[in-house]
Enzyme design. Structure first.
Site, PDB file in Angstrom:
ATOM      1  N   TYR A 122      -2.018  -0.593  10.978  1.00 30.78           N
ATOM      2  CA  TYR A 122      -2.297  -1.401   9.921  1.00 30.78           C
ATOM      3  C   TYR A 122      -0.552  -0.975   9.064  1.00 30.78           C
ATOM      4  CZ  TYR A 122      -2.654  -1.393   4.998  1.00 30.78           C
ATOM      5  OH  TYR A 122      -3.252  -2.244   3.527  1.00 30.78           O
ATOM      6  N   LYS A 132       2.335  -3.284   7.344  1.00 35.95           N
ATOM      7  CA  LYS A 132       3.146  -3.538   5.906  1.00 35.95           C
ATOM      8  C   LYS A 132       4.437  -2.540   5.446  1.00 35.95           C
ATOM      9  CE  LYS A 132      -0.022  -4.221   2.837  1.00 35.95           C
ATOM     10  NZ  LYS A 132       0.041  -5.730   2.326  1.00 35.95           N
ATOM     11  N   THR A 134       1.034  -1.499   0.478  1.00 34.39           N
ATOM     12  CA  THR A 134       0.131  -0.549  -0.002  1.00 34.39           C
ATOM     13  C   THR A 134       0.438   1.362   0.171  1.00 34.39           C
ATOM     14  OG1 THR A 134      -1.512   1.186   1.157  1.00 34.39           O
ATOM     15  CG2 THR A 134      -0.163  -0.017   2.899  1.00 34.39           C
ATOM     16  N   ASP A 135       0.267   2.507  -0.832  1.00 32.06           N
ATOM     17  CA  ASP A 135       1.071   3.800  -0.541  1.00 32.06           C
ATOM     18  C   ASP A 135       1.194   4.159   0.810  1.00 32.06           C
ATOM     19  OD1 ASP A 135      -1.437   4.255  -0.069  1.00 32.06           O
ATOM     20  OD2 ASP A 135      -1.565   6.247  -1.850  1.00 32.06           O
ATOM     21  N   GLU A 136       0.461   3.848   2.252  1.00 33.50           N
ATOM     22  CA  GLU A 136       0.204   4.370   3.492  1.00 33.50           C
ATOM     23  C   GLU A 136       1.978   3.826   4.062  1.00 33.50           C
ATOM     24  OE1 GLU A 136      -3.628   3.447   5.176  1.00 33.50           O
ATOM     25  OE2 GLU A 136      -4.241   3.027   3.488  1.00 33.50           O
TER      26      GLU A 136
HETATM   27  P1  NAD Z   1      -9.426  -7.385   2.001  1.00 32.52           P
HETATM   28  O1  NAD Z   1      -9.290  -7.234   3.486  1.00 32.52           O
HETATM   29  O2  NAD Z   1     -10.680  -7.348   0.845  1.00 32.52           O
HETATM   30  O3  NAD Z   1      -9.314  -8.826   1.666  1.00 32.52           O
HETATM   31  C1  NAD Z   1      -8.179  -9.835   2.383  1.00 32.52           C
HETATM   32  C2  NAD Z   1      -7.765 -11.143   2.005  1.00 32.52           C
HETATM   33  O4  NAD Z   1      -7.331 -12.201   3.408  1.00 32.52           O
HETATM   34  C3  NAD Z   1      -9.790 -11.545   2.887  1.00 32.52           C
HETATM   35  O5  NAD Z   1     -10.021 -12.760   1.726  1.00 32.52           O
HETATM   36  C4  NAD Z   1      -8.906 -12.416   4.397  1.00 32.52           C
HETATM   37  O6  NAD Z   1      -9.771 -13.361   4.005  1.00 32.52           O
HETATM   38  C5  NAD Z   1      -7.672 -13.045   3.622  1.00 32.52           C
HETATM   39  N1  NAD Z   1      -6.476 -13.138   4.668  1.00 32.52           N
HETATM   40  C6  NAD Z   1      -6.926 -12.533   5.671  1.00 32.52           C
HETATM   41  N2  NAD Z   1      -6.165 -12.747   6.943  1.00 32.52           N
HETATM   42  C7  NAD Z   1      -5.718 -13.894   6.382  1.00 32.52           C
HETATM   43  C8  NAD Z   1      -4.794 -15.279   7.164  1.00 32.52           C
HETATM   44  N3  NAD Z   1      -3.850 -15.027   8.134  1.00 32.52           N
HETATM   45  N4  NAD Z   1      -4.503 -16.051   5.952  1.00 32.52           N
HETATM   46  C9  NAD Z   1      -5.124 -16.062   4.761  1.00 32.52           C
HETATM   47  N5  NAD Z   1      -6.095 -15.240   4.453  1.00 32.52           N
HETATM   48  C10 NAD Z   1      -5.777 -14.052   5.322  1.00 32.52           C
HETATM   49  O7  NAD Z   1      -8.225  -6.716   1.265  1.00 32.52           O
HETATM   50  P2  NAD Z   1      -7.721  -6.146   0.448  1.00 32.52           P
HETATM   51  O8  NAD Z   1      -8.356  -4.387   0.095  1.00 32.52           O
HETATM   52  O9  NAD Z   1      -8.352  -6.848  -0.747  1.00 32.52           O
HETATM   53  O10 NAD Z   1      -5.871  -6.018   0.266  1.00 32.52           O
HETATM   54  C11 NAD Z   1      -5.962  -6.662  -0.138  1.00 32.52           C
HETATM   55  C12 NAD Z   1      -3.871  -6.188  -0.253  1.00 32.52           C
HETATM   56  O11 NAD Z   1      -3.705  -5.150  -1.133  1.00 32.52           O
HETATM   57  C13 NAD Z   1      -3.841  -5.978   1.141  1.00 32.52           C
HETATM   58  O12 NAD Z   1      -2.105  -6.299   1.014  1.00 32.52           O
HETATM   59  C14 NAD Z   1      -3.598  -4.621   0.712  1.00 32.52           C
HETATM   60  O13 NAD Z   1      -2.014  -4.654   2.236  1.00 32.52           O
HETATM   61  C15 NAD Z   1      -3.451  -4.165  -0.163  1.00 32.52           C
HETATM   62  N6  NAD Z   1      -3.927  -2.771  -0.511  1.00 32.52           N
HETATM   63  C16 NAD Z   1      -5.106  -2.645  -0.565  1.00 32.52           C
HETATM   64  C17 NAD Z   1      -5.823  -1.866  -1.085  1.00 32.52           C
HETATM   65  C18 NAD Z   1      -7.168  -1.257  -0.351  1.00 32.52           C
HETATM   66  O14 NAD Z   1      -7.290  -0.264  -0.658  1.00 32.52           O
HETATM   67  N7  NAD Z   1      -7.793  -2.080  -0.639  1.00 32.52           N
HETATM   68  C19 NAD Z   1      -4.800  -0.186  -1.497  1.00 32.52           C
HETATM   69  C20 NAD Z   1      -3.474  -0.715  -1.598  1.00 32.52           C
HETATM   70  C21 NAD Z   1      -2.516  -1.869  -1.278  1.00 32.52           C
HETATM   71  P1  TYD Z   2     -10.341   3.903   4.004  1.00 29.02           P
HETATM   72  O1  TYD Z   2     -12.129   3.394   3.790  1.00 29.02           O
HETATM   73  O2  TYD Z   2     -10.569   3.282   5.775  1.00 29.02           O
HETATM   74  O3  TYD Z   2      -9.812   3.709   3.597  1.00 29.02           O
HETATM   75  P2  TYD Z   2      -7.826   4.061   4.053  1.00 29.02           P
HETATM   76  O4  TYD Z   2      -7.556   4.762   5.995  1.00 29.02           O
HETATM   77  O5  TYD Z   2      -6.682   3.540   4.311  1.00 29.02           O
HETATM   78  O6  TYD Z   2      -7.845   5.576   3.791  1.00 29.02           O
HETATM   79  O7  TYD Z   2     -10.835   5.347   4.599  1.00 29.02           O
HETATM   80  C1  TYD Z   2     -10.960   6.408   3.015  1.00 29.02           C
HETATM   81  C2  TYD Z   2     -11.141   8.169   4.144  1.00 29.02           C
HETATM   82  O8  TYD Z   2     -13.051   7.866   4.665  1.00 29.02           O
HETATM   83  C3  TYD Z   2      -9.475   7.927   4.584  1.00 29.02           C
HETATM   84  O9  TYD Z   2      -9.021   9.644   5.239  1.00 29.02           O
HETATM   85  C4  TYD Z   2     -11.009   7.615   6.328  1.00 29.02           C
HETATM   86  C5  TYD Z   2     -12.283   8.243   6.031  1.00 29.02           C
HETATM   87  N1  TYD Z   2     -13.277   8.020   6.564  1.00 29.02           N
HETATM   88  C6  TYD Z   2     -14.854   8.453   7.309  1.00 29.02           C
HETATM   89  O10 TYD Z   2     -14.612   9.355   6.911  1.00 29.02           O
HETATM   90  N2  TYD Z   2     -15.357   8.164   7.497  1.00 29.02           N
HETATM   91  C7  TYD Z   2     -15.715   6.572   7.350  1.00 29.02           C
HETATM   92  O11 TYD Z   2     -17.150   5.669   8.139  1.00 29.02           O
HETATM   93  C8  TYD Z   2     -15.108   5.756   7.134  1.00 29.02           C
HETATM   94  C9  TYD Z   2     -14.844   4.254   6.765  1.00 29.02           C
HETATM   95  C10 TYD Z   2     -13.237   6.722   6.372  1.00 29.02           C
END
Ligand code: NAD
Ligand code: TYD
Length: 348
Positions: free
Chosen positions: A156, A160, A131-133
């Protein structure tokens, strides 16, 4: 036939990646390892679950014996590692589970890859999705680059960042063939309704309040999930070993501006008068340690590998809202636990 282990393939981004690989690469065998936590849902993959080049394994990436056994049983050649605890708010209340899955789980996979591939790293790849975070928080100006110093602020992002460091350490120390990509906020279908966009769509539909953290002026850089999956495909096939690629859409939105566009989109599709649901906006206490701004510079990926996002934000948002309106059952299942029954009927 190559055997590709995808972890976290039942989650939001993982399910889009699994679908893309199963459909586009019939000569590759996709093995999806997922623990099916609250965020993992096999309904996300109903359309491809019977394809002959796809295998689902329910299991925890922290289970070292299981992971080791999978590498040997399926002769794993390549890994795309997405499994993670992914929600910042949950990491604030339960940081240990983030260390367990995101750090320990990644190490368990790295060890299995190193030990299983040690005689010959040729053709092997451990592709880590991040992630970019990890780069921390920006002020009003500037972008995250691949060489921006890590400065994670939430449990989080700290977990990561730690996993990214371990992946690089295995490249430097053991020569394990790795690639890392760091992506901005994703949106699209099949995202668990706890993250901003799906939570707010669901709340607007149900006339529930929309909890905006702080003043709503934090900024995020949004990318359509299928564009992320396509970037992963390109990096997986063309990326250089040991390299990092930033993925983003040059698409920054202040939270409150995004929320207003979202309200408009949902109201319109529900046939409500424009702006009806703005009254649901409720400013609440800010998130602890809330990062102000994320913005990613993905020029390296564009210049070196030719990837660019394909979808304009308004179009992607409309598609996303439509999907949630047409799939109310999905939202009900993932939030009610009925999905657990589906899993038992299907697989136990
Ligand atoms: P998500 O929470 O929707 O899905 C995570 C998946 O991992 C789920 O299917 C869960 O069952 C599985 N999982 C969790 N713990 C596990 C374990 N111990 N063993 C096996 N499986 C397990 O997450 P996402 O949003 O799809 O993110 C996927 C990846 O991309 C993550 O690594 C996250 O850090 C990264 N990422 C997400 C975003 C975003 O905006 N969602 C952005 C950048 C990077
Ligand atoms: P989120 O979807 O949780 O992603 P991330 O924190 O990983 O960026 O949140 C996106 C943005 O929205 C973040 O600045 C937090 C804000 N947010 C709210 O204002 N209210 C909410 O209920 C949630 C879940 C997020």
């Amino acid at each position: 036939m190559r055997n590709i282990l995808i972890t976290g393939g039942a989650g939001f981004i993982g399910s889009h990646v699994v679908r893309l690989f199963v459909n586009n690469y019939p000569n590759d065998h996709i093995i999806n390892l997922d623990a099916l936590t609250y965020a993992g849902n096999l309904e996300n993959l109903k359309d491809i679950e019977h394809q002959s080049n796809y295998t689902f394994i329910k299991g925890d990436i922290c289970d070292e014996d299981l992971v080791k056994e999978l590498f040997s049983t399926y002769s794993i050649d390549r890994v795309i590692h997405l499994a993670a605890e992914s929600h910042v708010d949950r990491s604030i209340t339960d940081p240990l589970s983030f260390v367990k899955t995101n750090v320990y789980g990644t190490l368990s996979l790295l060890e299995a890859a190193k030990n299983s591939w040690k005689d010959n790293f040729e053709g092997k790849l451990f592709y880590h999705i991040s992630t970019d975070e990890v780069y921390g928080s920006l002020g009003k100006e500037g972008f995250f680059l691949e060489n921006t110093a890590y400065d994670p602020h939430s449990p989080y992002s700290a977990s990561k960042a730690s996993s990214d460091h371990f992946v690089r350490a295995y490249y430097n120390t053991y020569g394990l063939p790795i690639i890392i990509s760091n992506c901005s906020n994703n949106y699209g279908s099949h995202q668990f309704p706890e993250k901003l966009i799906p939570l707010f769509i669901n709340n607007i539909c149900n006339n529930k309040s929309l909890p905006v953290y702080g003043k709503g002026d934090n900024v995020r850089d949004w990318l359509y999930v299928e564009d992320h999956a396509k970037a992963i495909d390109v990096i997986f096939h063309k990326g250089k070993l040991g390299h990092t690629y930033n993925i983003g859409g040059f698409n920054e939105w202040k939270n409150i501006d995004l929320i207003k566009v979202l309200i408009k989109t949902v109201d319109k599709l529900l046939g409500r008068e424009e702006g009806t649901s703005e009254k649901l906006i409720t400013y609440v206490a800010d998130r602890a340690g809330h990062d102000f701004r994320y913005a990613i510079d993905s020029s390296k990926l564009k210049n070196e590998l030719g990837w660019e996002p394909s979808l304009q934000f308004e179009e992607g948002l409309k598609k996303t809202v439509k999907w949630y309106l047409e799939n109310e059952d999905w939202v009900q299942h993932v939030t009610s636990g009925a999905y657990q029954k589906y899993y038992q009927q299907m697989y136990e």
